[in-house]
Design an enzyme around this catalytic site. Structure first.
Site, PDB file in Angstrom:
ATOM      1  N   LYS A  27       0.860   4.033  -2.916  1.00  0.00           N
ATOM      2  CA  LYS A  27       0.445   5.402  -2.592  1.00  0.00           C
ATOM      3  C   LYS A  27       1.574   6.409  -2.866  1.00  0.00           C
ATOM      4  CE  LYS A  27      -3.839   5.352  -1.234  1.00  0.00           C
ATOM      5  NZ  LYS A  27      -4.861   5.763  -2.245  1.00  0.00           N
ATOM      6  N   TYR A  78       0.835  -1.217   0.000  1.00  0.00           N
ATOM      7  CA  TYR A  78       0.000   0.000   0.000  1.00  0.00           C
ATOM      8  C   TYR A  78       0.867   1.264   0.000  1.00  0.00           C
ATOM      9  CZ  TYR A  78      -3.645   3.208   1.830  1.00  0.00           C
ATOM     10  OH  TYR A  78      -4.523   4.235   2.030  1.00  0.00           O
TER      11      TYR A  78
HETATM   12  P1  NAD Z   1     -13.643   3.220   1.884  1.00  0.00           P
HETATM   13  O1  NAD Z   1     -13.386   1.744   1.849  1.00  0.00           O
HETATM   14  O2  NAD Z   1     -14.715   3.701   2.779  1.00  0.00           O
HETATM   15  O3  NAD Z   1     -13.927   3.744   0.426  1.00  0.00           O
HETATM   16  C1  NAD Z   1     -13.255   3.242  -0.699  1.00  0.00           C
HETATM   17  C2  NAD Z   1     -14.283   2.975  -1.766  1.00  0.00           C
HETATM   18  O4  NAD Z   1     -13.617   2.556  -2.961  1.00  0.00           O
HETATM   19  C3  NAD Z   1     -15.265   1.844  -1.389  1.00  0.00           C
HETATM   20  O5  NAD Z   1     -16.583   2.329  -1.468  1.00  0.00           O
HETATM   21  C4  NAD Z   1     -14.978   0.752  -2.396  1.00  0.00           C
HETATM   22  O6  NAD Z   1     -16.132   0.009  -2.779  1.00  0.00           O
HETATM   23  C5  NAD Z   1     -14.401   1.546  -3.562  1.00  0.00           C
HETATM   24  N1  NAD Z   1     -13.561   0.732  -4.427  1.00  0.00           N
HETATM   25  C6  NAD Z   1     -12.623  -0.167  -4.060  1.00  0.00           C
HETATM   26  N2  NAD Z   1     -12.057  -0.717  -5.143  1.00  0.00           N
HETATM   27  C7  NAD Z   1     -12.628  -0.127  -6.228  1.00  0.00           C
HETATM   28  C8  NAD Z   1     -12.455  -0.276  -7.629  1.00  0.00           C
HETATM   29  N3  NAD Z   1     -11.580  -1.153  -8.128  1.00  0.00           N
HETATM   30  N4  NAD Z   1     -13.213   0.481  -8.454  1.00  0.00           N
HETATM   31  C9  NAD Z   1     -14.129   1.339  -7.961  1.00  0.00           C
HETATM   32  N5  NAD Z   1     -14.343   1.516  -6.644  1.00  0.00           N
HETATM   33  C10 NAD Z   1     -13.603   0.786  -5.776  1.00  0.00           C
HETATM   34  O7  NAD Z   1     -12.245   3.922   2.250  1.00  0.00           O
HETATM   35  P2  NAD Z   1     -11.814   5.458   2.510  1.00  0.00           P
HETATM   36  O8  NAD Z   1     -11.121   5.511   3.825  1.00  0.00           O
HETATM   37  O9  NAD Z   1     -12.938   6.380   2.249  1.00  0.00           O
HETATM   38  O10 NAD Z   1     -10.652   5.631   1.424  1.00  0.00           O
HETATM   39  C11 NAD Z   1     -10.723   6.482   0.310  1.00  0.00           C
HETATM   40  C12 NAD Z   1      -9.323   6.712  -0.204  1.00  0.00           C
HETATM   41  O11 NAD Z   1      -8.543   7.415   0.764  1.00  0.00           O
HETATM   42  C13 NAD Z   1      -8.539   5.446  -0.522  1.00  0.00           C
HETATM   43  O12 NAD Z   1      -7.757   5.654  -1.673  1.00  0.00           O
HETATM   44  C14 NAD Z   1      -7.646   5.275   0.690  1.00  0.00           C
HETATM   45  O13 NAD Z   1      -6.485   4.508   0.394  1.00  0.00           O
HETATM   46  C15 NAD Z   1      -7.332   6.721   0.995  1.00  0.00           C
HETATM   47  N6  NAD Z   1      -6.891   6.979   2.362  1.00  0.00           N
HETATM   48  C16 NAD Z   1      -7.771   6.922   3.392  1.00  0.00           C
HETATM   49  C17 NAD Z   1      -7.321   7.212   4.658  1.00  0.00           C
HETATM   50  C18 NAD Z   1      -8.251   7.225   5.819  1.00  0.00           C
HETATM   51  O14 NAD Z   1      -7.792   7.602   6.908  1.00  0.00           O
HETATM   52  N7  NAD Z   1      -9.508   6.872   5.658  1.00  0.00           N
HETATM   53  C19 NAD Z   1      -5.965   7.516   4.888  1.00  0.00           C
HETATM   54  C20 NAD Z   1      -5.098   7.566   3.819  1.00  0.00           C
HETATM   55  C21 NAD Z   1      -5.581   7.302   2.558  1.00  0.00           C
END
Ligand code: NAD
Length: 296
Positions: A166, A162
């Site tokens: 990223k 990851y």
């Molecule tokens: P989440 O799991 O709630 O949302 C991610 C969404 O992406 C889900 O609804 C999932 O169904 C969708 N998804 C997954 N694979 C997919 C694909 N191949 N095609 C289309 N949709 C797909 O997670 P989140 O925390 O809201 O994360 C959103 C983004 O932020 C991600 O890229 C994650 O890596 C990044 N991120 C989040 C955090 C955090 O603290 N939440 C921190 C750093 C980075």
């Protein structure tokens, strides 16, 4: 003055839940037409359903906004962009947000854990942005936000796959910014911290995804003044992240012993300097070469 997105069309990937859902809802509330993309899988990238994207589209429509659902994986960017073009005739904004986790220690990591993470995060961002790019170039307008992570910058146990993916996205976004500049396409990266499905195991409710939303919304607005930037949001804190390099030292005809003997100066970060671009970095190198030449 309220910041609006009237007549703009946005694609938000992974907008069926978590952060993406909040971006889609807020954009639509402010007049943007939104493609709500989500393949509806679980947080490890398995299974799929249409219900997550449909639910968010339902919420947007119920509030008087405009949205369509798209259920393709982000690896199929052309289909996602086609949904935007078919429904709304253009695409102005891409928020590369979809993501999954396959956390495991490096010793236990399987090739599928590595490949799936790169497919969804890196290939996904490439695929959607690549399909939207010609439209943005032709209309001389585009706003791309790509999602990185603190794991990319600092590393994290169990996240070798990851954090590598990223970090790849930081380079992706920075180089896009350079190529997009003459077409008024801005490309920036967000590092969010929010309690969501991906982080539910170790985050608390105080980290609402809604706290990240205002920054990302501003980053895709027509007034946003930056490109190639890396911005952080979480727990109601917003900030800018940049790389700095130390002063270093010129060591002519160095050997491994010279590096050893001068390690304090070579590794010192006492006088950090931000290097803004690859041309600035090259200019610094040329200056150094000039100084070496002058000594001869
Ligand atoms: P989440 O799991 O709630 O949302 C991610 C969404 O992406 C889900 O609804 C999932 O169904 C969708 N998804 C997954 N694979 C997919 C694909 N191949 N095609 C289309 N949709 C797909 O997670 P989140 O925390 O809201 O994360 C959103 C983004 O932020 C991600 O890229 C994650 O890596 C990044 N991120 C989040 C955090 C955090 O603290 N939440 C921190 C750093 C980075």
């Amino acid at each position: 003055m309220a910041l609006r997105y009237d007549n703009r069309v946005a694609i938000v990937t992974g907008a069926g839940g978590g952060l993406g859902r909040t971006y889609a809802l807020e954009l639509a509330k402010r007049g943007c037409k939104v493609v709500v993309n989500d393949l509806g899988g679980d947080r490890h990238g398995s299974a799929g359903s249409t219900s997550m994207a449909d639910k968010v589209v339902g919420e947007i429509k119920a509030a008087g906004g405009q949205a369509v659902a798209n259920y393709n994986s982000v690896e199929e960017g052309e289909k996602i962009v086609k949904t935007a073009i078919d429904a709304f005739g253009r695409v102005d904004i891409v928020i590369n947000n979809a993501g999954i986790l396959r956390d495991t220690s490096f010793i236990n990591m399987k090739e599928v854990d590595w490949d799936l993470i790169f497919k969804v995060h890196v290939k996904g961002a490439y695929s959607v942005t690549k399909a939207a790019w010609p439209y943005m170039k032709d209309q001389k307008y585009g706003r791309v936000v790509t999602t990185s992570s603190n794991a990319a910058v600092y590393g994290n146990f169990g996240q070798v796959n990851y954090s590598a993916a990223k970090h790849a996205l930081i380079g992706f976004s920075k180089s896009l910014a350079i190529e997009g500049a003459k077409y008024n396409i801005l490309s920036n990266t967000v590092i969010p911290t929010a309690g969501s499905r991906l982080t539910q195991t170790f985050m608390i409710d105080a980290l609402k995804p809604e706290y990240v939303t205002p920054l990302v919304l501003y980053m895709v607005h027509e007034n946003f003044p930056e490109t190639g930037g890396l911005f952080e949001a979480g727990a109601q804190w917003y900030g800018h992240l940049q790389y700095y390099r130390g002063e270093g030292k010129v060591l002519e005809n160095a050997t491994v012993e010279t590096i050893h003997d001068n390690w304090k100066a070579v590794s010192s970060m006492d006088k950090p300097k931000h290097v803004a671009s690859i041309s600035e970095q090259s200019a610094m190198l040329m200056e150094m070469l000039g100084e070496l030449d002058a000594k001869k």
